[in-house]
Design a protein around this motif. Structure first.
Motif, PDB file in Angstrom:
ATOM      1  N   ILE A  95       1.015  -1.359   0.025  1.00  0.00           N
ATOM      2  CA  ILE A  95       0.148  -0.007   0.109  1.00  0.00           C
ATOM      3  C   ILE A  95       0.966   1.250   0.070  1.00  0.00           C
ATOM      4  O   ILE A  95       0.148   2.284   0.007  1.00  0.00           O
ATOM      5  CB  ILE A  95      -1.008   0.077   1.323  1.00  0.00           C
ATOM      6  CG1 ILE A  95      -0.212   0.149   2.454  1.00  0.00           C
ATOM      7  CG2 ILE A  95      -1.973  -1.152   1.080  1.00  0.00           C
ATOM      8  CD1 ILE A  95      -1.296   0.352   3.613  1.00  0.00           C
ATOM      9  N   THR A  96       2.129   1.025  -0.128  1.00  0.00           N
ATOM     10  CA  THR A  96       3.360   2.393  -0.189  1.00  0.00           C
ATOM     11  C   THR A  96       3.306   2.519  -1.594  1.00  0.00           C
ATOM     12  O   THR A  96       4.301   3.408  -1.695  1.00  0.00           O
ATOM     13  CB  THR A  96       4.371   1.963   0.781  1.00  0.00           C
ATOM     14  OG1 THR A  96       5.332   1.345   0.153  1.00  0.00           O
ATOM     15  CG2 THR A  96       3.961   1.723   2.220  1.00  0.00           C
ATOM     16  N   CYS A  97       3.056   1.816  -2.526  1.00  0.00           N
ATOM     17  CA  CYS A  97       3.475   1.762  -3.980  1.00  0.00           C
ATOM     18  C   CYS A  97       2.757   3.053  -4.651  1.00  0.00           C
ATOM     19  O   CYS A  97       3.029   3.047  -5.842  1.00  0.00           O
ATOM     20  CB  CYS A  97       3.465   0.494  -4.626  1.00  0.00           C
ATOM     21  SG  CYS A  97       1.850   0.094  -4.820  1.00  0.00           S
ATOM     22  N   ALA A  98       1.935   3.869  -4.194  1.00  0.00           N
ATOM     23  CA  ALA A  98       1.322   4.793  -5.006  1.00  0.00           C
ATOM     24  C   ALA A  98       2.214   5.849  -5.645  1.00  0.00           C
ATOM     25  O   ALA A  98       2.002   5.959  -6.862  1.00  0.00           O
ATOM     26  CB  ALA A  98       0.519   5.767  -3.841  1.00  0.00           C
ATOM     27  N   LEU A 152      -7.609  -2.306  -0.582  1.00  0.00           N
ATOM     28  CA  LEU A 152      -8.411  -3.050   0.118  1.00  0.00           C
ATOM     29  C   LEU A 152      -9.363  -1.993   0.800  1.00  0.00           C
ATOM     30  O   LEU A 152     -10.165  -2.590   1.666  1.00  0.00           O
ATOM     31  CB  LEU A 152      -7.667  -3.616   1.099  1.00  0.00           C
ATOM     32  CG  LEU A 152      -6.942  -3.024   2.332  1.00  0.00           C
ATOM     33  CD1 LEU A 152      -6.420  -3.766   3.413  1.00  0.00           C
ATOM     34  CD2 LEU A 152      -5.879  -1.855   1.932  1.00  0.00           C
ATOM     35  N   ALA A 153      -9.697  -0.774   0.393  1.00  0.00           N
ATOM     36  CA  ALA A 153     -10.683  -0.049   1.135  1.00  0.00           C
ATOM     37  C   ALA A 153     -12.001  -0.413   0.936  1.00  0.00           C
ATOM     38  O   ALA A 153     -12.969  -0.321   1.763  1.00  0.00           O
ATOM     39  CB  ALA A 153     -10.481   1.757   0.576  1.00  0.00           C
ATOM     40  N   ASP A 154     -12.544  -0.766  -0.420  1.00  0.00           N
ATOM     41  CA  ASP A 154     -13.846  -1.106  -0.377  1.00  0.00           C
ATOM     42  C   ASP A 154     -14.139  -2.246   0.212  1.00  0.00           C
ATOM     43  O   ASP A 154     -15.211  -2.301   0.551  1.00  0.00           O
ATOM     44  CB  ASP A 154     -14.131  -1.482  -2.250  1.00  0.00           C
ATOM     45  CG  ASP A 154     -13.911  -0.006  -2.963  1.00  0.00           C
ATOM     46  OD1 ASP A 154     -13.912   1.043  -2.346  1.00  0.00           O
ATOM     47  OD2 ASP A 154     -14.170  -0.182  -4.140  1.00  0.00           O
ATOM     48  N   MET A 235     -16.203 -11.451  -0.863  1.00  0.00           N
ATOM     49  CA  MET A 235     -15.674 -11.703  -2.171  1.00  0.00           C
ATOM     50  C   MET A 235     -15.095 -10.480  -2.731  1.00  0.00           C
ATOM     51  O   MET A 235     -15.819  -9.353  -2.659  1.00  0.00           O
ATOM     52  CB  MET A 235     -16.885 -12.323  -2.907  1.00  0.00           C
ATOM     53  CG  MET A 235     -16.323 -12.785  -4.384  1.00  0.00           C
ATOM     54  SD  MET A 235     -17.508 -13.329  -5.611  1.00  0.00           S
ATOM     55  CE  MET A 235     -17.872 -11.650  -6.417  1.00  0.00           C
ATOM     56  N   ALA A 236     -14.108 -10.599  -3.445  1.00  0.00           N
ATOM     57  CA  ALA A 236     -13.553  -9.510  -4.421  1.00  0.00           C
ATOM     58  C   ALA A 236     -12.772  -9.884  -5.515  1.00  0.00           C
ATOM     59  O   ALA A 236     -12.305 -10.968  -5.748  1.00  0.00           O
ATOM     60  CB  ALA A 236     -12.438  -8.580  -3.313  1.00  0.00           C
ATOM     61  N   GLN A 279     -12.298  -7.343   3.276  1.00  0.00           N
ATOM     62  CA  GLN A 279     -10.889  -6.547   3.539  1.00  0.00           C
ATOM     63  C   GLN A 279      -9.919  -7.500   3.049  1.00  0.00           C
ATOM     64  O   GLN A 279      -8.973  -7.081   2.111  1.00  0.00           O
ATOM     65  CB  GLN A 279     -10.413  -6.251   4.865  1.00  0.00           C
ATOM     66  CG  GLN A 279      -9.237  -5.385   5.034  1.00  0.00           C
ATOM     67  CD  GLN A 279      -9.174  -5.010   6.476  1.00  0.00           C
ATOM     68  OE1 GLN A 279      -8.619  -5.592   7.304  1.00  0.00           O
ATOM     69  NE2 GLN A 279      -9.647  -3.666   6.860  1.00  0.00           N
ATOM     70  N   LEU A 280      -9.761  -8.910   3.655  1.00  0.00           N
ATOM     71  CA  LEU A 280      -8.864  -9.816   3.033  1.00  0.00           C
ATOM     72  C   LEU A 280      -8.945 -10.236   1.660  1.00  0.00           C
ATOM     73  O   LEU A 280      -7.928 -10.416   0.896  1.00  0.00           O
ATOM     74  CB  LEU A 280      -8.787 -10.910   4.116  1.00  0.00           C
ATOM     75  CG  LEU A 280      -7.664 -11.895   3.676  1.00  0.00           C
ATOM     76  CD1 LEU A 280      -6.431 -11.636   3.941  1.00  0.00           C
ATOM     77  CD2 LEU A 280      -7.911 -13.406   4.748  1.00  0.00           C
ATOM     78  N   ALA A 281     -10.184 -10.443   1.235  1.00  0.00           N
ATOM     79  CA  ALA A 281     -10.430 -10.676   0.023  1.00  0.00           C
ATOM     80  C   ALA A 281      -9.897  -9.768  -1.159  1.00  0.00           C
ATOM     81  O   ALA A 281      -9.445  -9.960  -2.136  1.00  0.00           O
ATOM     82  CB  ALA A 281     -12.023 -10.894  -0.277  1.00  0.00           C
ATOM     83  N   ASP A 282     -10.236  -8.551  -0.643  1.00  0.00           N
ATOM     84  CA  ASP A 282      -9.860  -7.240  -1.703  1.00  0.00           C
ATOM     85  C   ASP A 282      -8.383  -7.247  -1.854  1.00  0.00           C
ATOM     86  O   ASP A 282      -7.720  -7.194  -2.927  1.00  0.00           O
ATOM     87  CB  ASP A 282     -10.508  -5.993  -0.837  1.00  0.00           C
ATOM     88  CG  ASP A 282     -10.646  -4.970  -1.962  1.00  0.00           C
ATOM     89  OD1 ASP A 282     -10.182  -5.061  -2.948  1.00  0.00           O
ATOM     90  OD2 ASP A 282     -11.202  -3.750  -1.571  1.00  0.00           O
ATOM     91  N   ALA A 283      -7.475  -7.378  -0.569  1.00  0.00           N
ATOM     92  CA  ALA A 283      -6.252  -7.371  -0.682  1.00  0.00           C
ATOM     93  C   ALA A 283      -5.596  -8.396  -1.466  1.00  0.00           C
ATOM     94  O   ALA A 283      -4.662  -8.278  -2.546  1.00  0.00           O
ATOM     95  CB  ALA A 283      -5.422  -7.223   0.663  1.00  0.00           C
TER      96      ALA A 283
END
Length: 336
Positions: A95-98, A152-154, A235-236, A279-283
């Motif tokens: 998440i620091t790769c922006a 992973l925000a959504d 689910m993501a 959250q875990l699914a999104d990441a």
């Protein structure tokens, strides 16, 4: 506005709360009264915590080094999940790769002007190992390091609303935010929640919604009654739905690998993850886009609680499908 569906009990109804913030959202739940204010409060709290475009948000204050103590447990949970997935993927998820994503933009229009030296200069302040949580305090090794939690925000906001529903004792709900989903129990027909996975297509309009697969978030062999007594599922799906190309008869996806600092070609065009939380699914869905199909299998070994379904570019312009063994029990239909 909330719309009511008549439920099997007079004291409860299915309500729908939908709208659009940075992305469309759609929420259904069974309860004795509408919870519009409570849902809006969670959406407001979500934006206050994670909106990088709001200078007053918590993440913006952290990025400016104006805030170091995380009082909100939701932010701490998100941070720990991000660090866990980063460690399990050796930094393929980060998440620091922006700054690297901003460097390359949405395409390759700047590729001729970006040098390895330029990438190296940015990577000095990119990397999940350069930030950590000590107690409730965020510690950076480099003050230039910034976080962007969009990957992973959504899934996180789905969990936030699900947590609120659980506190109210709600047994049946479906929360969909930007395509990330958390469900529990059954729908208004007393059946499993059924969800679709969109086929990645060469569609510049982005309007095509042709389904590649249909799933239910409760395995075959359970009944709707037993589903009511079980916990929730997330689910993501991440994908280069409108951003892949064909070269020499093969399909490729454009993906930034934080470890290399530049776009890479992976075989995964779309990654769908089922996990205990949104959250875990999104990441993990984001991570699988960088890891490719072989890396997804290794991630599953480290996180046995997840299942994956990948739509990949094969040796031709056709698709191929790669799934974890446990995903099959969720599948209803698969369109070849």
């Amino acid at each position: 506005m909330a719309f009511a569906f008549t439920g099997c009990q007079q004291s409860k109804q299915y309500y729908v709360y939908s709208g659009q913030l940075h992305t469309p959202f759609h929420i259904k739940y069974e309860y004795s009264e509408p919870l519009d204010k409570e849902i809006k409060a969670e959406l407001d709290r979500f934006y206050y915590l994670f909106n990088v475009f709001d200078s007053t948000s918590v993440v913006s204050q952290i990025n400016r080094n104006e805030l170091t103590t995380l009082e909100d447990s939701t932010f701490r949970t998100l941070f720990r999940t991000a660090m866990l997935v980063s460690a399990y993927t050796d930094g393929a998820y980060d998440i620091t790769c922006a700054p690297l994503i901003n460097l390359w933009g949405f395409g390759f229009s700047k590729k001729d002007s970006i040098t390895p030296e330029h990438i190296d200069s940015i990577q000095q302040f990119v990397g999940y190992k350069k930030i950590r949580l000590e107690g409730n305090k965020i510690v950076k090794d480099d003050p230039r390091l910034i976080m962007n939690c969009s990957s992973l925000a959504d899934g996180t906001v789905c969990d936030m609303i699900a947590d609120m529903f659980d506190r109210h004792g709600i047994e049946n709900y479906m929360i969909e935010f930007g395509g990330e989903i958390v469900t529990k129990g059954v729908n208004q027909r007393g059946d499993y929640w059924r969800l679709g996975i969109t086929r990645p297509t060469d569609d510049s309009t982005g309007l095509s919604q042709e389904l590649q697969a249909t799933i239910r978030l409760w395995p075959e062999g359970q009944t709707p009654e037993t589903a009511k007594n079980n916990g929730r599922r997330g689910m993501a799906t991440s994908g280069n739905y409108r951003n892949f190309y064909v070269k020499d008869g093969k399909k490729y996806a454009h993906t930034i690998d934080p470890r290399e600092g530049c776009p890479v070609q992976r075989d995964v065009l779309s990654a769908t993850i089922i996990a205990p939380t949104g959250q875990l699914a999104d990441a993990c869905a984001t991570a699988c886009m960088v890891l490719g199909s072989e890396g997804a299998e290794m991630l599953k070994q480290k996180l046995p609680e997840i299942e994956y379904f990948l739509i990949c570019g094969g040796d031709s312009t056709d698709y191929k499908y790669v799934e974890s063994p446990g995903f099959k029990k969720y599948l209803i239909t698969l369109n070849k």
